[in-house]
Design a protein around this motif. Structure first.
Motif, short mmCIF file in Angstrom:
data_model
loop_
_atom_site.label_atom_id
_atom_site.label_comp_id
_atom_site.label_asym_id
_atom_site.label_seq_id
_atom_site.Cartn_x
_atom_site.Cartn_y
_atom_site.Cartn_z
N SER A 66 0.80 -1.23 0.00
CA SER A 66 0.00 0.00 0.00
C SER A 66 0.84 1.28 0.00
CB SER A 66 -0.95 0.01 1.20
OG SER A 66 -0.22 0.02 2.41
N GLU A 67 2.10 1.20 0.37
CA GLU A 67 2.95 2.39 0.35
C GLU A 67 3.31 2.80 -1.08
OE1 GLU A 67 6.30 1.60 2.84
OE2 GLU A 67 5.03 1.19 4.58
N ILE A 68 3.26 1.85 -2.01
CA ILE A 68 3.67 2.16 -3.39
C ILE A 68 2.57 1.87 -4.42
CG2 ILE A 68 6.13 1.97 -2.97
CD1 ILE A 68 6.02 -0.85 -4.26
N LEU A 69 1.49 1.24 -4.02
CA LEU A 69 0.36 0.98 -4.92
C LEU A 69 -0.83 1.81 -4.47
CD1 LEU A 69 0.35 -2.92 -5.40
CD2 LEU A 69 0.99 -1.18 -7.08
N SER A 70 -1.31 2.68 -5.34
CA SER A 70 -2.53 3.42 -5.02
C SER A 70 -3.68 2.73 -5.72
CB SER A 70 -2.41 4.88 -5.44
OG SER A 70 -2.39 5.01 -6.82
N VAL A 71 -4.74 2.48 -4.97
CA VAL A 71 -5.90 1.75 -5.47
C VAL A 71 -6.95 2.73 -5.98
CG1 VAL A 71 -7.73 0.11 -4.87
CG2 VAL A 71 -5.49 -0.09 -3.79
N GLU A 72 -7.48 2.44 -7.15
CA GLU A 72 -8.58 3.21 -7.73
C GLU A 72 -9.74 2.24 -7.96
OE1 GLU A 72 -8.41 6.47 -8.07
OE2 GLU A 72 -6.30 6.51 -7.48
N TYR A 73 -10.93 2.64 -7.49
CA TYR A 73 -12.11 1.80 -7.62
C TYR A 73 -12.94 2.26 -8.81
CZ TYR A 73 -10.76 0.52 -2.91
OH TYR A 73 -10.06 0.09 -1.82
#
Length: 134
Positions: free
Chosen positions: A75-82
């Motif tokens: 989660s520090e390097i992957l940003s989640v988009e829904y």
């Protein structure tokens, strides 16, 4: 090497060290799949967009629960988009509204309009990730 490249290398190394040091205690993640994902992002610097199929390919995981655990770990390097496919197009969802929906306190809201998703069907719900070393 640019400062951003150095930062990226340091982040990747920090994840390798975390896996090496704490990997035996992972309950929801398989160390081999985590290392495979780290190797993938290191060897494919141009790959910044990770839809679910690419997360599967890069990690070797087949099931969605494991992929979600992997995304949480990184989660520090992957940003989640829904996103939600309303039958006409895929539209971005507001992250906070998705979290509220998961808690049972509301419906997801379209990010652009702020309107609730009418007749929400979870089979039309998905996500993707962006790799971000900033």
């Amino acid at each position: 090497m640019s400062l951003q490249d150095q930062y990226k290398a340091n982040c990747i190394q920090a994840y390798r060290e975390k896996v090496s040091k704490y990997g035996h205690s992972f309950q929801e993640l398989d160390i081999e799949n985590v290392i495979k994902f780290i190797d993938y992002i290191e060897s494919s610097p141009e790959q910044l967009y990770f839809p679910i199929y690419k997360l599967r390919e890069a990690s070797g995981y087949d099931d969605l629960d494991s992929i979600i655990s992997l995304v949480c770990f990184f989660s520090e390097i992957l940003s989640v988009e829904y996103i939600y496919d309303d039958g006409c197009e895929e539209r971005d969802l507001d992250k906070e509204s998705v979290l509220d929906y998961q808690k049972g306190t509301g419906l997801p809201v379209y990010r652009e309009s702020g309107l609730e998703v009418e007749d929400f069907d979870s089979s039309n719900f998905s996500f993707y990730c962006n790799l971000d070393f900033s």
